[in-house]
Design a protein around this motif. Structure first.
Motif, PDB file in Angstrom:
ATOM      1  N   ASP A  55     -53.197  33.862  14.148  1.00 13.74           N
ATOM      2  CA  ASP A  55     -54.616  33.815  14.572  1.00 13.74           C
ATOM      3  C   ASP A  55     -55.121  32.268  14.605  1.00 13.74           C
ATOM      4  OD1 ASP A  55     -55.235  36.433  14.143  1.00 13.74           O
ATOM      5  OD2 ASP A  55     -55.563  36.473  12.192  1.00 13.74           O
ATOM      6  N   VAL A  56     -54.428  31.339  13.818  1.00 16.79           N
ATOM      7  CA  VAL A  56     -54.696  30.076  13.899  1.00 16.79           C
ATOM      8  C   VAL A  56     -54.210  29.265  15.062  1.00 16.79           C
ATOM      9  CG1 VAL A  56     -54.510  27.807  12.543  1.00 16.79           C
ATOM     10  CG2 VAL A  56     -55.156  29.741  11.363  1.00 16.79           C
ATOM     11  N   TRP A  61     -55.129  26.885  20.356  1.00 20.16           N
ATOM     12  CA  TRP A  61     -54.983  26.962  22.051  1.00 20.16           C
ATOM     13  C   TRP A  61     -56.423  26.965  22.618  1.00 20.16           C
ATOM     14  CZ3 TRP A  61     -56.367  30.948  25.378  1.00 20.16           C
ATOM     15  CH2 TRP A  61     -55.889  30.706  26.558  1.00 20.16           C
ATOM     16  N   ALA A  62     -57.344  28.027  22.017  1.00 26.63           N
ATOM     17  CA  ALA A  62     -58.612  28.084  22.525  1.00 26.63           C
ATOM     18  C   ALA A  62     -59.604  26.729  22.414  1.00 26.63           C
ATOM     19  CB  ALA A  62     -59.526  29.303  21.710  1.00 26.63           C
ATOM     20  N   VAL A  63     -59.220  26.105  21.321  1.00 30.99           N
ATOM     21  CA  VAL A  63     -60.014  24.772  21.024  1.00 30.99           C
ATOM     22  C   VAL A  63     -59.443  23.885  22.182  1.00 30.99           C
ATOM     23  CG1 VAL A  63     -60.325  22.765  19.509  1.00 30.99           C
ATOM     24  CG2 VAL A  63     -60.460  24.986  18.802  1.00 30.99           C
ATOM     25  N   ARG A  64     -58.242  23.980  22.264  1.00 27.94           N
ATOM     26  CA  ARG A  64     -57.618  22.903  23.486  1.00 27.94           C
ATOM     27  C   ARG A  64     -57.769  23.342  24.885  1.00 27.94           C
ATOM     28  NH1 ARG A  64     -52.783  23.533  20.327  1.00 27.94           N
ATOM     29  NH2 ARG A  64     -52.467  21.836  19.047  1.00 27.94           N
ATOM     30  N   HIS A 105     -54.023  21.609  11.116  1.00 32.09           N
ATOM     31  CA  HIS A 105     -54.870  20.812  11.829  1.00 32.09           C
ATOM     32  C   HIS A 105     -54.840  19.498  11.163  1.00 32.09           C
ATOM     33  CE1 HIS A 105     -55.790  24.496  13.803  1.00 32.09           C
ATOM     34  NE2 HIS A 105     -56.228  23.845  14.990  1.00 32.09           N
ATOM     35  N   PRO A 106     -53.990  18.831  10.773  1.00 37.25           N
ATOM     36  CA  PRO A 106     -54.166  17.424  10.214  1.00 37.25           C
ATOM     37  C   PRO A 106     -55.034  16.524  10.753  1.00 37.25           C
ATOM     38  CG  PRO A 106     -51.899  17.781  10.810  1.00 37.25           C
ATOM     39  CD  PRO A 106     -52.503  18.967  11.050  1.00 37.25           C
ATOM     40  N   ARG A 107     -54.876  16.363  11.971  1.00 35.48           N
ATOM     41  CA  ARG A 107     -55.878  15.221  12.736  1.00 35.48           C
ATOM     42  C   ARG A 107     -57.131  15.545  12.967  1.00 35.48           C
ATOM     43  NH1 ARG A 107     -51.381  14.135  17.807  1.00 35.48           N
ATOM     44  NH2 ARG A 107     -49.619  13.714  16.354  1.00 35.48           N
ATOM     45  N   ILE A 113     -63.007  20.957  11.203  1.00 37.55           N
ATOM     46  CA  ILE A 113     -62.026  21.909  11.478  1.00 37.55           C
ATOM     47  C   ILE A 113     -63.031  23.332  11.634  1.00 37.55           C
ATOM     48  CG2 ILE A 113     -59.844  21.007  10.559  1.00 37.55           C
ATOM     49  CD1 ILE A 113     -60.128  23.095   8.251  1.00 37.55           C
ATOM     50  N   CYS A 114     -64.346  23.058  11.665  1.00 37.48           N
ATOM     51  CA  CYS A 114     -65.211  24.122  11.728  1.00 37.48           C
ATOM     52  C   CYS A 114     -64.874  25.213  12.805  1.00 37.48           C
ATOM     53  CB  CYS A 114     -66.555  23.942  11.565  1.00 37.48           C
ATOM     54  SG  CYS A 114     -67.045  22.892  13.008  1.00 37.48           S
ATOM     55  N   LEU A 115     -64.541  24.621  14.195  1.00 36.82           N
ATOM     56  CA  LEU A 115     -64.261  25.444  15.174  1.00 36.82           C
ATOM     57  C   LEU A 115     -63.087  26.139  15.350  1.00 36.82           C
ATOM     58  CD1 LEU A 115     -65.733  26.611  17.815  1.00 36.82           C
ATOM     59  CD2 LEU A 115     -64.532  24.617  19.109  1.00 36.82           C
ATOM     60  N   PRO A 116     -61.966  25.607  15.082  1.00 35.92           N
ATOM     61  CA  PRO A 116     -60.722  26.314  14.855  1.00 35.92           C
ATOM     62  C   PRO A 116     -60.727  27.225  13.425  1.00 35.92           C
ATOM     63  CG  PRO A 116     -60.236  24.115  14.394  1.00 35.92           C
ATOM     64  CD  PRO A 116     -61.629  24.144  14.846  1.00 35.92           C
TER      65      PRO A 116
END
Length: 180
Positions: A55-56, A61-64, A105-107, A113-116
């Protein structure tokens, strides 16, 4: 979500600790969980890790890809939600999804990180048949426009999501699926 350069991150804190009932206090050392509690907690959460990784990864992928979030949310919605899942399964799904999102999502921690996290949580809950709703909103604070994304269900804010006041803090611009 696009952010202005003066915008503050929407979620830069570390993942929440486990509930207070599983913690013990030791003088001068803060909050420390006994090894047996940590092992039991890990064994409890372990079955949900592999699905959360998928899922993550899909959320990343969707965020990118960017663009209209509805095209991803529609893909992940599948059939109509059957019925709410048990509170235990809901809690496990939310905790594991949040932790895996944090680890992968460390960066993005400084940007939020709300959207992912919202994408991954929505995907996980819909896959389980829970009537999840993806919500995205904005707020103006000191002249800056802040954006935030979170997940609710048919009863409103999810207690285990640990953000009960989002609707008071942010003006929702997108809810998916839309209310009937």
């Amino acid at each position: 979500m696009p952010r202005s350069s003066t915008q503050q991150p929407c979620n830069v804190s570390s993942p929440p600790d486990t509930p207070p009932e599983t913690q013990t206090r030791h003088a001068g050392r803060g909050s420390v969980r006994p090894l047996t509690v940590r092992i039991r907690r890990a064994l409890y959460l372990l079955p949900a890790v592999w699905p959360a990784l998928i899922d993550v990864t899909c959320a990343a992928w969707a965020v990118r890809q960017g663009g209209d979030p509805r095209r991803f949310l529609q893909r992940w919605s599948g059939a109509r939600a059957r019925q709410p899942i048990s509170p235990e399964q809901l809690n496990r799904t939310l905790i594991v999804t949040q932790r895996v999102t944090w680890w992968l999502h460390p960066r993005r921690r400084r940007d939020g990180i709300c959207l992912p996290r919202a994408y991954a949580t929505y995907r996980a809950l819909r896959r389980a048949g829970h009537p999840a709703v993806f919500v995205s909103g904005v707020a103006r604070v000191n002249g800056s426009l802040l954006s935030h994304a979170w997940v609710e269900d048919h009863q409103g804010a999810l207690a285990a999501y640990a953000e009960p006041h989002n609707r008071q803090l942010y003006r929702p611009l997108l809810e998916y699926p839309p209310a009937p």
